[in-house]
Scaffold this motif. Structure first.
Motif, mmCIF file in Angstrom:
data_model
loop_
_atom_site.group_PDB
_atom_site.id
_atom_site.type_symbol
_atom_site.label_atom_id
_atom_site.label_comp_id
_atom_site.label_asym_id
_atom_site.label_seq_id
_atom_site.Cartn_x
_atom_site.Cartn_y
_atom_site.Cartn_z
ATOM 1 N N GLU A 146 0.592 -1.317 -0.160
ATOM 2 C CA GLU A 146 0.031 -0.156 -0.124
ATOM 3 C C GLU A 146 0.923 1.224 -0.186
ATOM 4 O O GLU A 146 0.657 2.392 -0.632
ATOM 5 C CB GLU A 146 -0.756 0.172 1.296
ATOM 6 C CG GLU A 146 -1.942 1.138 1.446
ATOM 7 C CD GLU A 146 -2.783 1.369 0.342
ATOM 8 O OE1 GLU A 146 -3.489 2.439 -0.030
ATOM 9 O OE2 GLU A 146 -3.120 0.090 -0.049
ATOM 10 N N ASP A 147 2.005 1.182 0.689
ATOM 11 C CA ASP A 147 2.840 2.453 0.855
ATOM 12 C C ASP A 147 3.561 2.854 -0.425
ATOM 13 O O ASP A 147 3.796 3.743 -0.685
ATOM 14 C CB ASP A 147 3.582 2.183 2.128
ATOM 15 C CG ASP A 147 2.862 2.198 3.223
ATOM 16 O OD1 ASP A 147 1.839 3.033 3.585
ATOM 17 O OD2 ASP A 147 3.256 1.499 4.309
ATOM 18 N N SER A 150 0.784 2.047 -4.010
ATOM 19 C CA SER A 150 -0.170 3.172 -4.565
ATOM 20 C C SER A 150 0.514 4.325 -5.425
ATOM 21 O O SER A 150 1.634 4.783 -4.921
ATOM 22 C CB SER A 150 -0.766 3.639 -3.391
ATOM 23 O OG SER A 150 0.031 4.120 -2.298
ATOM 24 N N LYS A 152 0.511 7.764 -5.306
ATOM 25 C CA LYS A 152 -0.130 8.545 -4.614
ATOM 26 C C LYS A 152 0.042 9.924 -5.300
ATOM 27 O O LYS A 152 -0.714 11.082 -5.245
ATOM 28 C CB LYS A 152 0.522 8.741 -3.324
ATOM 29 C CG LYS A 152 0.113 7.598 -2.284
ATOM 30 C CD LYS A 152 0.948 7.714 -0.861
ATOM 31 C CE LYS A 152 0.635 6.677 -0.116
ATOM 32 N NZ LYS A 152 1.323 6.565 0.923
ATOM 33 N N PHE A 260 -1.862 -3.673 10.495
ATOM 34 C CA PHE A 260 -2.335 -2.082 10.880
ATOM 35 C C PHE A 260 -4.031 -2.089 10.700
ATOM 36 O O PHE A 260 -4.750 -2.797 9.981
ATOM 37 C CB PHE A 260 -1.811 -1.429 9.557
ATOM 38 C CG PHE A 260 -0.244 -1.307 9.457
ATOM 39 C CD1 PHE A 260 0.293 -0.174 10.109
ATOM 40 C CD2 PHE A 260 0.412 -2.323 8.932
ATOM 41 C CE1 PHE A 260 1.594 -0.011 9.926
ATOM 42 C CE2 PHE A 260 1.763 -2.200 8.886
ATOM 43 C CZ PHE A 260 2.504 -0.956 9.527
ATOM 44 N N GLU A 261 -4.501 -0.959 11.483
ATOM 45 C CA GLU A 261 -5.608 -0.631 11.205
ATOM 46 C C GLU A 261 -5.953 0.677 10.450
ATOM 47 O O GLU A 261 -5.335 1.609 10.858
ATOM 48 C CB GLU A 261 -6.356 -0.561 12.747
ATOM 49 C CG GLU A 261 -7.868 -0.187 12.761
ATOM 50 C CD GLU A 261 -8.628 0.014 14.038
ATOM 51 O OE1 GLU A 261 -9.808 0.445 13.950
ATOM 52 O OE2 GLU A 261 -7.832 -0.104 14.942
ATOM 53 N N ARG A 262 -6.782 0.731 9.453
ATOM 54 C CA ARG A 262 -7.070 1.653 8.641
ATOM 55 C C ARG A 262 -8.281 2.054 8.764
ATOM 56 O O ARG A 262 -9.284 0.943 8.382
ATOM 57 C CB ARG A 262 -6.441 1.498 7.240
ATOM 58 C CG ARG A 262 -4.965 1.439 7.117
ATOM 59 C CD ARG A 262 -4.476 1.667 5.412
ATOM 60 N NE ARG A 262 -3.168 2.093 5.348
ATOM 61 C CZ ARG A 262 -2.076 1.184 5.250
ATOM 62 N NH1 ARG A 262 -2.492 -0.240 5.226
ATOM 63 N NH2 ARG A 262 -0.785 1.357 4.964
ATOM 64 N N ARG A 263 -8.831 3.273 8.710
ATOM 65 C CA ARG A 263 -10.330 3.489 8.847
ATOM 66 C C ARG A 263 -10.472 4.684 7.727
ATOM 67 O O ARG A 263 -9.861 5.482 7.439
ATOM 68 C CB ARG A 263 -10.728 4.029 10.160
ATOM 69 C CG ARG A 263 -10.257 3.174 11.154
ATOM 70 C CD ARG A 263 -11.164 3.628 12.578
ATOM 71 N NE ARG A 263 -11.170 2.743 13.811
ATOM 72 C CZ ARG A 263 -11.491 2.728 14.795
ATOM 73 N NH1 ARG A 263 -12.555 3.833 14.979
ATOM 74 N NH2 ARG A 263 -11.517 1.777 15.809
ATOM 75 N N TRP A 264 -11.477 4.169 6.842
ATOM 76 C CA TRP A 264 -12.060 5.164 5.962
ATOM 77 C C TRP A 264 -13.316 6.064 6.530
ATOM 78 O O TRP A 264 -14.265 5.315 6.738
ATOM 79 C CB TRP A 264 -12.151 4.414 4.445
ATOM 80 C CG TRP A 264 -10.940 4.300 3.864
ATOM 81 C CD1 TRP A 264 -10.300 4.754 3.059
ATOM 82 C CD2 TRP A 264 -10.112 3.049 4.055
ATOM 83 N NE1 TRP A 264 -9.171 4.327 2.665
ATOM 84 C CE2 TRP A 264 -8.967 2.928 3.353
ATOM 85 C CE3 TRP A 264 -10.558 1.820 5.277
ATOM 86 C CZ2 TRP A 264 -8.103 2.119 3.390
ATOM 87 C CZ3 TRP A 264 -9.277 0.763 4.913
ATOM 88 C CH2 TRP A 264 -8.357 0.922 4.209
#
Length: 276
Positions: A146-147, A150, A152, A260-264
């Motif tokens: 993801e890092d 992606s 960006k 990891f916890e990612r919140r959208w």
């Protein structure tokens, strides 16, 4: 369709060289063939299609009104000249590790025999991001970072020029250029493309290219979950695999796992016009 045919014209800057009515199929499509003369004029040509009423034309019977073309496209007719020599561009390695040295070579010979010596060579080495794609046996695993993977920066160019320059072939019609797979700034695996254009004493030019993949590591870790959606307070099975560049599994590899916890969050805003 109510229309049963179309009028097709092919023209260049001098004249109309083809003009025929072509029948429409039940699906509203049409097709035709036309062979250019060997002494056809060079340059741009245009193909246009018309539906009734047609443009006035001596070959279009009962044409009395003028209409606009419903579609057109262009093509170019050029004279082909067989090159007098061939150029072979090659990399010494198909896959390399970050930090490794590699080289690109250009070799040229005349079709009639003999080497193309003392010829000018313009070359360029470019890099573009490489994403590891495993064989079908491991397609259920994700090798996506993801890092790093992606995009960006949308404005970031997909192709970056690493180096470019000029050179001269030796008495054997060859030139060899050394490089290093420095991925410090690029961060991810890359596809290096070496392009070279060789010009002989008669100003004839022939080009070629070769590619190699530079990997950031000797291995690629992949991961997958048993279920796409997990439930609170219920176990979720996670499986991992480590592959080499050729999608062969590697045993006894030390793997560090981080969760990891990612919140959208979906936030709706109203613009000055009242639109959400």
């Amino acid at each position: 369709p109510k229309i049963k045919e179309v009028l097709v014209k092919i023209e260049n800057y001098q004249e109309i060289i083809y003009e025929e009515k072509l029948p429409l199929t039940e699906m509203g499509s049409f097709s035709g063939e036309f062979k250019l003369d060997e002494d056809a004029a060079l340059g741009n040509y245009t193909i246009k299609a018309y539906i009734p009423p047609y443009h006035q034309s001596s070959s279009a019977e009962n044409a009395d009104d003028i209409s606009e073309a419903i579609g057109e496209l262009s093509f170019t007719v050029a004279a082909y000249r067989k090159p007098e020599f061939q150029v072979d561009v090659a990399m010494d390695k198909n896959n390399i590790l970050a930090g490794d040295d590699f080289s690109a070579s250009v070799t040229s010979i005349y079709y009639s025999g003999g080497t193309v010596s003392n010829a000018a060579v313009d070359w360029k080495l470019t890099a573009e991001k490489f994403r590891f794609t495993p064989s079908s046996d491991y397609s259920v695993y994700s090798f996506y970072d993801e890092d790093l993977d992606s995009d960006k920066e949308v404005e970031e160019p997909s192709l970056e020029i690493i180096s470019e320059g000029k050179g001269i072939t030796d008495d054997k019609g060859k030139i060899n250029l050394p490089f290093n797979a420095d991925l410090t700034k690029l961060k991810t695996s890359q596809i290096f493309t070496f392009e070279a254009s060789l010009t002989d004493i008669s100003s004839n030019q022939v080009s070629g290219l070769a590619k190699t993949t530079a990997h950031v590591s000797l291995l690629y870790p992949g991961i997958r979950t048993e279920k796409y959606l997990g439930e609170i307070n219920k176990p979720q099975t996670i499986e991992g695999v480590v592959l080499d560049w050729n999608s062969q599994p590697l045993s006894r590899q030390v793997v560090n796992i981080e969760i990891f916890e990612r919140r959208w969050s979906s936030v709706q805003e109203q613009n000055p016009d009242g639109i959400i």
